[in-house]
Design a protein around this motif. Structure first.
Motif, PDB file in Angstrom:
ATOM      1  N   SER A  75     115.831  23.680 -56.048  1.00 30.86           N
ATOM      2  CA  SER A  75     117.030  24.475 -55.795  1.00 30.86           C
ATOM      3  C   SER A  75     116.758  25.591 -54.801  1.00 30.86           C
ATOM      4  O   SER A  75     117.432  25.723 -53.795  1.00 30.86           O
ATOM      5  CB  SER A  75     117.552  25.085 -57.085  1.00 30.86           C
ATOM      6  OG  SER A  75     117.788  24.096 -58.030  1.00 30.86           O
ATOM      7  N   VAL A  76     115.737  26.392 -55.107  1.00 30.40           N
ATOM      8  CA  VAL A  76     115.510  27.569 -54.276  1.00 30.40           C
ATOM      9  C   VAL A  76     114.907  27.179 -52.930  1.00 30.40           C
ATOM     10  O   VAL A  76     115.401  27.573 -51.880  1.00 30.40           O
ATOM     11  CB  VAL A  76     114.604  28.570 -55.013  1.00 30.40           C
ATOM     12  CG1 VAL A  76     114.304  29.757 -54.127  1.00 30.40           C
ATOM     13  CG2 VAL A  76     115.268  29.017 -56.300  1.00 30.40           C
ATOM     14  N   ASN A  77     113.854  26.344 -52.945  1.00 28.03           N
ATOM     15  CA  ASN A  77     113.183  26.047 -51.681  1.00 28.03           C
ATOM     16  C   ASN A  77     113.820  24.905 -50.910  1.00 28.03           C
ATOM     17  O   ASN A  77     114.072  25.026 -49.715  1.00 28.03           O
ATOM     18  CB  ASN A  77     111.698  25.754 -51.936  1.00 28.03           C
ATOM     19  CG  ASN A  77     110.952  27.043 -52.257  1.00 28.03           C
ATOM     20  OD1 ASN A  77     111.302  28.100 -51.735  1.00 28.03           O
ATOM     21  ND2 ASN A  77     109.966  26.962 -53.113  1.00 28.03           N
ATOM     22  N   LEU A  78     114.078  23.809 -51.584  1.00 25.48           N
ATOM     23  CA  LEU A  78     114.637  22.667 -50.859  1.00 25.48           C
ATOM     24  C   LEU A  78     116.170  22.719 -50.786  1.00 25.48           C
ATOM     25  O   LEU A  78     116.775  22.169 -49.881  1.00 25.48           O
ATOM     26  CB  LEU A  78     114.201  21.359 -51.515  1.00 25.48           C
ATOM     27  CG  LEU A  78     112.686  21.105 -51.468  1.00 25.48           C
ATOM     28  CD1 LEU A  78     112.334  19.849 -52.240  1.00 25.48           C
ATOM     29  CD2 LEU A  78     112.204  20.992 -50.028  1.00 25.48           C
ATOM     30  N   ALA A  85     120.943  25.453 -58.885  1.00 30.64           N
ATOM     31  CA  ALA A  85     119.999  26.057 -59.829  1.00 30.64           C
ATOM     32  C   ALA A  85     120.640  26.310 -61.182  1.00 30.64           C
ATOM     33  O   ALA A  85     119.958  26.389 -62.192  1.00 30.64           O
ATOM     34  CB  ALA A  85     119.459  27.365 -59.257  1.00 30.64           C
ATOM     35  N   TYR A 135      97.671   4.003 -65.719  1.00 29.89           N
ATOM     36  CA  TYR A 135      97.197   5.386 -65.716  1.00 29.89           C
ATOM     37  C   TYR A 135      98.344   6.363 -65.510  1.00 29.89           C
ATOM     38  O   TYR A 135      98.451   7.369 -66.196  1.00 29.89           O
ATOM     39  CB  TYR A 135      96.127   5.592 -64.640  1.00 29.89           C
ATOM     40  CG  TYR A 135      94.791   5.049 -65.071  1.00 29.89           C
ATOM     41  CD1 TYR A 135      94.199   5.508 -66.266  1.00 29.89           C
ATOM     42  CD2 TYR A 135      94.117   4.098 -64.321  1.00 29.89           C
ATOM     43  CE1 TYR A 135      92.986   5.005 -66.683  1.00 29.89           C
ATOM     44  CE2 TYR A 135      92.901   3.589 -64.735  1.00 29.89           C
ATOM     45  CZ  TYR A 135      92.327   4.047 -65.909  1.00 29.89           C
ATOM     46  OH  TYR A 135      91.127   3.561 -66.328  1.00 29.89           O
ATOM     47  N   ILE A 136      99.221   6.032 -64.561  1.00 26.74           N
ATOM     48  CA  ILE A 136     100.371   6.917 -64.326  1.00 26.74           C
ATOM     49  C   ILE A 136     101.198   7.052 -65.604  1.00 26.74           C
ATOM     50  O   ILE A 136     101.586   8.138 -66.004  1.00 26.74           O
ATOM     51  CB  ILE A 136     101.268   6.384 -63.183  1.00 26.74           C
ATOM     52  CG1 ILE A 136     100.557   6.554 -61.841  1.00 26.74           C
ATOM     53  CG2 ILE A 136     102.602   7.128 -63.147  1.00 26.74           C
ATOM     54  CD1 ILE A 136     101.408   6.221 -60.651  1.00 26.74           C
ATOM     55  N   VAL A 191     118.370  28.710 -69.410  1.00 28.66           N
ATOM     56  CA  VAL A 191     117.711  28.698 -68.103  1.00 28.66           C
ATOM     57  C   VAL A 191     118.685  28.249 -67.006  1.00 28.66           C
ATOM     58  O   VAL A 191     118.711  28.812 -65.918  1.00 28.66           O
ATOM     59  CB  VAL A 191     116.470  27.773 -68.125  1.00 28.66           C
ATOM     60  CG1 VAL A 191     115.842  27.700 -66.740  1.00 28.66           C
ATOM     61  CG2 VAL A 191     115.459  28.275 -69.128  1.00 28.66           C
ATOM     62  N   TRP A 217      96.522   1.136 -62.008  1.00 21.70           N
ATOM     63  CA  TRP A 217      96.994   2.476 -61.633  1.00 21.70           C
ATOM     64  C   TRP A 217      98.327   2.791 -62.320  1.00 21.70           C
ATOM     65  O   TRP A 217      98.597   3.903 -62.699  1.00 21.70           O
ATOM     66  CB  TRP A 217      97.103   2.614 -60.120  1.00 21.70           C
ATOM     67  CG  TRP A 217      98.062   1.640 -59.464  1.00 21.70           C
ATOM     68  CD1 TRP A 217      97.772   0.394 -59.015  1.00 21.70           C
ATOM     69  CD2 TRP A 217      99.460   1.847 -59.217  1.00 21.70           C
ATOM     70  NE1 TRP A 217      98.878  -0.203 -58.515  1.00 21.70           N
ATOM     71  CE2 TRP A 217      99.941   0.673 -58.614  1.00 21.70           C
ATOM     72  CE3 TRP A 217     100.340   2.909 -59.450  1.00 21.70           C
ATOM     73  CZ2 TRP A 217     101.264   0.517 -58.239  1.00 21.70           C
ATOM     74  CZ3 TRP A 217     101.655   2.756 -59.066  1.00 21.70           C
ATOM     75  CH2 TRP A 217     102.108   1.565 -58.467  1.00 21.70           C
ATOM     76  N   PHE A 273      99.495   9.081 -68.171  1.00 15.62           N
ATOM     77  CA  PHE A 273      99.496  10.472 -67.719  1.00 15.62           C
ATOM     78  C   PHE A 273     100.865  11.108 -67.990  1.00 15.62           C
ATOM     79  O   PHE A 273     100.970  12.211 -68.513  1.00 15.62           O
ATOM     80  CB  PHE A 273      99.169  10.505 -66.230  1.00 15.62           C
ATOM     81  CG  PHE A 273      99.325  11.857 -65.610  1.00 15.62           C
ATOM     82  CD1 PHE A 273      98.500  12.909 -65.989  1.00 15.62           C
ATOM     83  CD2 PHE A 273     100.304  12.082 -64.648  1.00 15.62           C
ATOM     84  CE1 PHE A 273      98.651  14.160 -65.421  1.00 15.62           C
ATOM     85  CE2 PHE A 273     100.454  13.322 -64.075  1.00 15.62           C
ATOM     86  CZ  PHE A 273      99.626  14.365 -64.460  1.00 15.62           C
ATOM     87  N   ILE A 297     113.430  24.225 -60.625  1.00 12.32           N
ATOM     88  CA  ILE A 297     114.439  25.054 -59.952  1.00 12.32           C
ATOM     89  C   ILE A 297     113.849  25.653 -58.679  1.00 12.32           C
ATOM     90  O   ILE A 297     114.471  25.634 -57.615  1.00 12.32           O
ATOM     91  CB  ILE A 297     114.950  26.174 -60.878  1.00 12.32           C
ATOM     92  CG1 ILE A 297     115.810  25.585 -62.003  1.00 12.32           C
ATOM     93  CG2 ILE A 297     115.790  27.178 -60.099  1.00 12.32           C
ATOM     94  CD1 ILE A 297     116.220  26.586 -63.046  1.00 12.32           C
ATOM     95  N   VAL A 298     112.628  26.173 -58.793  1.00 13.48           N
ATOM     96  CA  VAL A 298     112.019  26.797 -57.614  1.00 13.48           C
ATOM     97  C   VAL A 298     111.855  25.762 -56.503  1.00 13.48           C
ATOM     98  O   VAL A 298     112.166  26.019 -55.340  1.00 13.48           O
ATOM     99  CB  VAL A 298     110.660  27.442 -57.982  1.00 13.48           C
ATOM    100  CG1 VAL A 298     109.893  27.826 -56.741  1.00 13.48           C
ATOM    101  CG2 VAL A 298     110.895  28.672 -58.843  1.00 13.48           C
ATOM    102  N   VAL A 299     111.402  24.569 -56.856  1.00 12.12           N
ATOM    103  CA  VAL A 299     111.160  23.557 -55.818  1.00 12.12           C
ATOM    104  C   VAL A 299     112.476  22.980 -55.292  1.00 12.12           C
ATOM    105  O   VAL A 299     112.745  23.011 -54.092  1.00 12.12           O
ATOM    106  CB  VAL A 299     110.257  22.423 -56.360  1.00 12.12           C
ATOM    107  CG1 VAL A 299     110.133  21.308 -55.319  1.00 12.12           C
ATOM    108  CG2 VAL A 299     108.888  22.964 -56.710  1.00 12.12           C
ATOM    109  N   MET A 324     111.783  25.969 -64.766  1.00  8.86           N
ATOM    110  CA  MET A 324     111.593  26.977 -63.724  1.00  8.86           C
ATOM    111  C   MET A 324     110.926  26.382 -62.494  1.00  8.86           C
ATOM    112  O   MET A 324     111.293  26.669 -61.362  1.00  8.86           O
ATOM    113  CB  MET A 324     110.784  28.142 -64.275  1.00  8.86           C
ATOM    114  CG  MET A 324     111.598  28.966 -65.252  1.00  8.86           C
ATOM    115  SD  MET A 324     110.915  30.568 -65.576  1.00  8.86           S
ATOM    116  CE  MET A 324     109.703  30.198 -66.790  1.00  8.86           C
ATOM    117  N   LEU A 325     109.943  25.509 -62.748  1.00 10.70           N
ATOM    118  CA  LEU A 325     109.234  24.865 -61.641  1.00 10.70           C
ATOM    119  C   LEU A 325     110.198  24.024 -60.804  1.00 10.70           C
ATOM    120  O   LEU A 325     110.240  24.127 -59.572  1.00 10.70           O
ATOM    121  CB  LEU A 325     108.122  23.984 -62.208  1.00 10.70           C
ATOM    122  CG  LEU A 325     107.210  23.340 -61.170  1.00 10.70           C
ATOM    123  CD1 LEU A 325     106.247  24.376 -60.638  1.00 10.70           C
ATOM    124  CD2 LEU A 325     106.442  22.172 -61.775  1.00 10.70           C
TER     125      LEU A 325
END
Lengths: 315, 519
Positions: free
Chosen positions: A157-160, A165, A131-132, A261, A128, A135, A153-155, A150-151
């Motif tokens: 900075s903005v949400n958690l 950000a 594979y990781i 960004v 495994w 990947f 930052i949204v997760v 952007m992803l």
């Protein structure tokens, strides 16, 4: 010996610098819209344009303009920004530190994660962990860095709300702040590098692990870890060092996007703005410093080769 | 292979889960937020500091050297202007507490007393003379006061401007760069480094400037307007990318950001932690056409283009109805606008006009800046005008290059950019519609129109001027069809519920110095 090597390397650097700065200089004067136009905007009457062009020396042939710039640059005077009037060398060096910290942090990130994934992958093929690693090797190469930025930052900075950000805290100002502000940009900038290092190191490790001296080491009764750590890794690192050297230049280029960004006031941003404004003294300053940086890194890479593999001599 | 797919799926699922869960958290926060109505005007509170995000750095801190319309927001805190403008772009007292025009070639300014520059030197009539002469000097890039022949110091607090010819635009031009008073002592002291050390009389001092990074403003404790400013400190962070600004606001790093796109304003409207302030502005999207170049050297072709565009549809589709169709150079709520100019969308009429011009179809190249909004707008217009027989070849280019090609080198016939607006309508008319205006690339005009423009310049009466502007617009847009205005789009600021005191104006340039914190 080493001194000679250094000297010869320096001899390469000088023509390289002249050619790159000349190319940049000519390019910026070729694209339509000269600095006088950009400066004057709707006040651009023919009179004012002519006056400003002669003030800036734009009415002279390109080569003479370049020569003037070069003679000043050699004396350490890179001029002033055509727009803000800042002294170019001050502006460039104040940003160099920021971009340098960002790039080094990204290289460190790439290196650590590249090593972890590559070694994890070769310890037990088709597990495994393998594979990781594979990947990650693919996804790191394939994901565009601005999208990843952007992803994240949204997760985060903005949400958690865990990490800022935007912005940057220098390592000399506040260590904690530095780590907080550098994590996300370093991941975005370093993801590609981590993937490259994973792939390179994985394949060279696999190759080395097949070789006779490794079999000998095993037959002496050594365990897996000491074999990898003491015998295999060192011999597998050469391609990684090459990759890292290349990555450095690559990342300097990618800072243009990442700095925008994350709103980090670094060299990338400065370069873009200077191009858009036709602020060529500033752009020349940025290019000059970036080229020197890349050349230094190439030099360090060459030295590292001979440290890692004494069979490679510095001549 | 199978397991790697599983990992992808798992990874994405976890990401979605994290994103999803935290979304819920933020919605629960929303209900506890804003409850007191924003309509009740609270008494401003003093103290505190805020961080605002702005989309571009200042091009130069010397008002006479800068060249970007975006600079003003960063200049206002440091420099007071001789004249102010209110939300509807009417002149109000500034450093000049009043003014009068004894004849149409003289403007007398009565100055505020006891005003000091940040460096402690006195603001007086001599300083005004110094500044206005500096604005008209060789080094200056500002030409709004070119009609000022000389400046006379009457006494310590009175200045007389003698004009070469009547120019009603001067008063509001004094609310623009031309009216920003810099300290003569500082200019002499710093010389070429003045722009790094700006000194004005404004409510804030600029204390730190990291280019393309941030600008720190500190309250001017000796400010001449008692009780102002409210905040101790304002930090303006430069964030060119709107998503960056939006994320910074949502994650609490900033409390205010300028320039919300129509798409995001639709989303933010429903966010109870965020307050939006939307105000129509005098800037508009415009298709510039060179009336000397084919195919626009024929008037009928230009008129046909005016009728071939469905502006209302563009407003609905691209601005979610927040914008306003542009049939003239001023938005309808502005005092200079004429209420009854309208260009109906009429592809049949456009076709007829093309026939009159002796052509069936027209093809032309159009420069379009490479931003999302412009690209969308250009594509939409291209689709609309096709029915009337126009084919547009969109030429996406970087702004400086495109502008140079169109305005200076005159190598491309059309240009879809904007008119950025000016404080005084006469400035717009001079630059945008008159024969010699920089933005009239083909130099199109009629003697009748030029006479009306001079008449408007000589009148200091708002009502009379408004009538003249209506006529000028009618001739320029309907008859000559020398410009193709497309749409007005309001400017929007987004802020947290604690930030108060923001006042949007028709000029669309934010003033951070009126902000205060409700805490």
């Amino acid at each position: 010996m080493f001194f000679k090597f250094l000297l010869r390397r320096l001899m390469y650097v000088i023509p390289m610098l002249i050619v790159t700065t000349l190319i940049v200089f000519s390019l910026i004067l070729i694209i339509p819209g000269d600095p006088a136009l950009a400066l004057l905007g709707d006040n651009a009457t023919e009179e004012k344009l002519a006056l400003l062009r002669s003030q800036l020396g734009l009415d002279q042939p390109v080569l003479i303009q370049y020569w003037n710039w070069l003679t000043n640059a050699v004396q350490g005077d890179l001029g002033r920004s055509l727009f803000t009037g800042e002294i170019v060398s001050d502006a460039v060096f104040s940003r160099l530190g920021i971009t340098f910290q960002l790039v080094v942090a990204s290289i460190v990130f790439s290196f650590i994660f590249g090593m972890i994934f590559a070694i994890g992958s070769v310890i037990k093929p088709n597990s495994w962990m393998d594979y990781i690693s594979r990947f990650m090797g693919t996804i790191g190469t394939a994901i565009p860095n601005f999208w990843l930025a952007m992803l994240l930052i949204v997760v985060f900075s903005v949400n958690l709300g865990w990490l800022p950000a935007t912005g940057f805290t220098s390592i000399s100002d506040n260590l904690g702040g530095f780590f907080q502000s550098i994590i996300l940009p370093a991941i975005c900038l370093g993801a590609f590098g981590a993937a490259q290092i994973t792939r390179q190191l994985r394949s060279s490790l696999l190759e080395v692990l097949e070789s006779d001296y490794i079999r000998t080491a095993y037959s002496k009764g050594l365990l897996l870890w000491p074999v990898i750590w003491k015998h295999a890794l060192r011999n597998s690192l050469l391609p990684v060092i090459t990759t890292t050297g290349l990555l450095f230049g690559n990342m300097l280029g990618a800072t243009v996007v990442i700095e925008t960004v994350f709103a980090i006031p670094g060299m990338g941003q400065l370069a873009v703005n200077s191009i858009l404004q036709r602020d060529f003294p500033m752009l020349q300053g940025v290019v000059l410093v970036m080229v020197i940086l890349v050349l230094i890194i190439n030099f360090v890479t060459d030295v590292l080769y001979s440290v890692l593999d004494p069979r490679i001599e510095i001549k | 292979m199978k397991s790697s797919k599983l990992f992808v799926a798992l990874f994405l699922a976890i990401l979605l889960l994290v994103a999803g869960c935290s979304q819920k958290n933020s919605t629960t926060n929303q209900t506890s937020g804003k409850t007191s109505g924003e309509t009740t005007k609270a008494e401003p509170k003093k103290g505190g500091s805020i961080v605002v995000a702005y989309d571009s750095d200042i091009s130069n801190y010397d008002p006479i050297l800068g060249n970007s319309g975006n600079d003003h927001a960063l200049l206002y805190p440091v420099y007071d202007t001789l004249v102010n403008y209110n939300a509807n772009l009417e002149a109000e007292p500034g450093l000049a507490k009043s003014w009068d025009t004894p004849d149409d070639k003289t403007i007398v300014l009565h100055l505020q007393e006891n005003v000091l520059f940040h460096d402690g030197t006195k603001f007086n009539a001599e300083a005004v003379k110094f500044n206005i002469e500096r604005i008209n000097s060789k080094d200056s890039k500002v030409s709004d006061l070119s009609n000022v022949e000389s400046v006379e110091v009457v006494d310590e607090n009175t200045v007389k401007l003698h004009l070469k010819q009547p120019d009603s635009s001067i008063i509001l031009a004094l609310s623009d760069r031309s009216g920003m008073m810099v300290s003569p002592a500082a200019v002499q002291k710093f010389g070429a480094d003045y722009a790094q050390n700006p000194v004005g009389t404004g409510p804030y001092k600029m204390v730190k400037w990291v280019r393309n990074g941030e600008i720190d403003f500190e309250a001017n404790k000796d400010y001449w307007q008692k009780g102002l400013p409210y905040l101790d400190k304002i930090t303006a962070k430069i964030m060119p990318d709107e998503n960056t600004r939006l994320n910074a606001l949502k994650s609490g790093q900033i409390q205010f950001y300028w320039n919300v796109s129509p798409d995001n304003s639709q989303v933010l409207k429903n966010d109870k932690n965020i307050v939006l302030d939307t105000k129509m502005k005098v800037a508009f999207y415009n298709m510039y056409i060179n009336t000397k170049m084919a195919p626009f050297d024929k008037k009928e072709v230009r008129q046909a283009l005016e009728y071939a565009i469905d502006r209302e549809a563009l407003v609905k589709a691209l601005t979610f109805g927040e914008g306003e169709a542009a049939y003239q150079t001023f938005p309808k709520d502005y005092w200079a606008a004429s209420p009854d100019v309208k260009i109906s969308y009429d592809p049949k009429k456009a076709k007829e006009l093309l026939k009159q011009a002796g052509v069936d179809s027209v093809t032309f190249d159009m420069f379009v800046p490479t931003s999302t909004f412009y690209t969308r707008l250009a594509e939409a217009i291209k689709g609309q005008v096709k029915e009337a027989g126009f084919t547009i070849n969109i030429q996406p280019m970087e702004l400086t290059k495109g502008v140079a090609l169109y305005f200076n080198e005159k190598q491309i016939a059309a240009n879809l950019t904007s008119w950025t607006g000016r404080p005084d309508p006469q400035q717009t008319v001079n630059l945008f519609l008159s024969q010699k205006g920089f933005y009239n690339a083909g130099g199109e005009s009629t003697p009748e129109k030029e006479e009306l423009i001079s008449k408007a310049a000589a009148s200091y009466d708002q009502k009379e001027r408004a009538k003249l502007y209506a006529e000028i617009n009618k001739i320029s847009i309907l008859d000559e069809a020398m410009q193709v205005p497309i749409l007005f789009q309001p400017s929007t600021a987004a802020m947290t519920t604690k930030v108060k005191g923001f006042e949007g104006t028709l000029l669309g340039k934010p003033k951070f110095s009126t902000l205060w914190l409700d805490q």
